[in-house]
Design an enzyme around this catalytic site. Structure first.
Site, PDB file in Angstrom:
ATOM      1  N   THR A  12      -9.426  -0.192   3.774  1.00 40.43           N
ATOM      2  CA  THR A  12     -10.071  -0.331   5.131  1.00 40.43           C
ATOM      3  C   THR A  12      -8.734  -0.247   6.330  1.00 40.43           C
ATOM      4  O   THR A  12      -8.381  -1.201   6.395  1.00 40.43           O
ATOM      5  CB  THR A  12     -10.529  -1.153   5.522  1.00 40.43           C
ATOM      6  N   ASP A  13      -8.050   0.866   6.903  1.00 45.77           N
ATOM      7  CA  ASP A  13      -7.481   0.625   8.014  1.00 45.77           C
ATOM      8  C   ASP A  13      -7.597   1.255   9.135  1.00 45.77           C
ATOM      9  O   ASP A  13      -8.375   0.626  10.229  1.00 45.77           O
ATOM     10  CB  ASP A  13      -5.761   1.463   7.534  1.00 45.77           C
ATOM     11  N   HIS A  26      -6.840  10.384   4.731  1.00 43.34           N
ATOM     12  CA  HIS A  26      -7.099   8.732   5.251  1.00 43.34           C
ATOM     13  C   HIS A  26      -7.276   9.397   7.403  1.00 43.34           C
ATOM     14  O   HIS A  26      -7.259  10.658   6.773  1.00 43.34           O
ATOM     15  CB  HIS A  26      -5.199   8.783   5.344  1.00 43.34           C
ATOM     16  N   GLY A  27      -7.749   8.151   7.853  1.00 41.06           N
ATOM     17  CA  GLY A  27      -7.391   7.986   9.133  1.00 41.06           C
ATOM     18  C   GLY A  27      -9.071   8.631   9.929  1.00 41.06           C
ATOM     19  O   GLY A  27      -9.769   8.343   8.904  1.00 41.06           O
ATOM     20  N   GLU A  46      -2.247   6.457  -8.153  1.00 43.19           N
ATOM     21  CA  GLU A  46      -3.049   7.100  -7.667  1.00 43.19           C
ATOM     22  C   GLU A  46      -3.597   8.116  -8.586  1.00 43.19           C
ATOM     23  O   GLU A  46      -2.188   8.270  -9.150  1.00 43.19           O
ATOM     24  CB  GLU A  46      -3.120   7.806  -6.535  1.00 43.19           C
ATOM     25  N   ASP A  68       0.517  -1.319   0.212  1.00 42.31           N
ATOM     26  CA  ASP A  68      -0.051   0.081  -0.067  1.00 42.31           C
ATOM     27  C   ASP A  68       1.033   1.474  -0.347  1.00 42.31           C
ATOM     28  O   ASP A  68       1.978   1.314   1.208  1.00 42.31           O
ATOM     29  CB  ASP A  68      -1.095  -0.043   1.451  1.00 42.31           C
TER      30      ASP A  68
END
Ligand code: PGH
Ligand code: NA
Ligand code: ZN
Length: 311
Positions: free
Chosen positions: A258-259, A184-185, A140, A88
């Site tokens: 998914t993190d 993110h996050g 990306e 990733d």
């Protein structure tokens, strides 16, 4: 069985469902995710950031990449669901090469912060190397805002669908992450969550390849609440609402990174266990409490995205 990420995503793209790509940094998250995917009979994409590789190798990136390949293949080779391992946000050439050398199924070359021509040039180079080694490639276009590991961008810059068409044709990239407004996050969106669905629809029409949604965690309220009940401070956490995520899948998103949702579930389970079991100090027990909730989130997400039963 251990497969190429492209095999999993081509099928998902044809049938318009999505497969979550779950980030891991350690063994416990991997086992929780694997158990969930086996119970749901779903294809599984495990992904690791460059930071995770550095962490697992205790600073040595070749050891870290090897660690994850060995860990994942040890189990993938003896189960009957397809499992892929993906790098990733590969931003540095040495990590991308270490992942290819170690045996990753696919790598992301993330040059999205660079001008279009540079992103195109770097991606083309990585595609040439990776394809020669039988490894598929994600890239990306556009930029997410938000922070995760060392992936920081000030403002999100949305993808240009016409550019995406040229980019895919020129680079031969296997799957593409178009920036459509996520970040993110745990603290996504300043105001209301809004994703650019029109843009996503155009990118799918023009590129016709599997698409990836980054920053896709929903930051599930029940887990945030539990974590906070036991001392976490996650004020203002906000994710991608599940109805908007569903719409993204209908419009052609096939890999859903998914993190954060797993991290919040783990810390909620861990904090609760530690509070309720002051006498416990066996890591298998307290880490096991985190694992249990991660598995729950994994199974719900596999079901929600339509990957359950697709193994
Ligand atoms: O994009 C992600 C994960 O995003 P989340 O922080 O929303 O889980 N990994 O590449
Ligand atoms: Na990725
Ligand atoms: Zn991401």
């Amino acid at each position: 069985m251990y497969v190429n990420t492209k095999d999993i995503l081509e099928k998902a793209s044809k049938e318009y469902y999505a497969v979550p790509a779950f980030n891991i940094n350690n063994m416990e998250f991997f086992h929780a995710i694997l158990e969930g995917a086996l119970e749901k009979r779903a294809p599984l994409i495990i992904e690791t950031s460059e930071g995770a590789i550095k962490y697992a190798g205790n600073g040595d990136i070749f050891k870290g990449a090897r660690y994850f390949v060995e860990l994942v293949r040890l189990f993938a080779d003896s189960v009957d669901i397809p499992i892929a391992l993906h790098l990733d946000h590969g931003k540095h050439f040495e990590y991308i090469i270490a992942a290819i050398k170690a045996g990753y199924s696919s790598v992301m070359i993330d040059a999205s912060e660079k001008p279009f021509e540079e992103n195109l040039k770097e991606t083309k180079e990585i595609v040439k190397i990776a394809h020669a080694a039988g490894v598929s490639v994600e890239a990306e276009l556009g930029q997410l805002a938000g922070v995760e590991d060392n992936v920081v961008a000030a403002e999100s810059v949305l993808v240009d669908p016409e550019q995406a068409k040229i980019f895919v044709e020129e680079t031969g990239v296997d799957f593409l992450a178009p920036a459509i407004g996520t970040s993110h996050g745990a603290f996504k969106f300043k105001g209301e969550a809004k994703l650019d669905f029109e843009r996503l629809k155009k990118v799918k029409e023009l590129t016709k390849i599997p698409l990836v949604l980054h920053g896709a965690s929903s930051v599930l309220p029940e887990y945030v609440k539990m974590a906070e009940e036991y001392g976490a401070d996650l004020g203002g956490a906000k994710g991608v609402p599940e109805d908007q995520l569903k719409k993204c899948v209908e419009l052609g998103i096939n890999k859903v990174n998914t993190d954060t949702d797993l991290r919040i579930a783990f810390i909620a389970g861990l904090r609760k266990f530690l509070k309720e079991n002051p006498k416990e100090f066996d890591p298998r027990h307290y880490l096991g409490a985190g694992k249990k909730l991660v598995k729950e989130v994994v199974m719900n997400r596999l079901e929600f995205l339509g990957a359950a039963g697709k193994a």
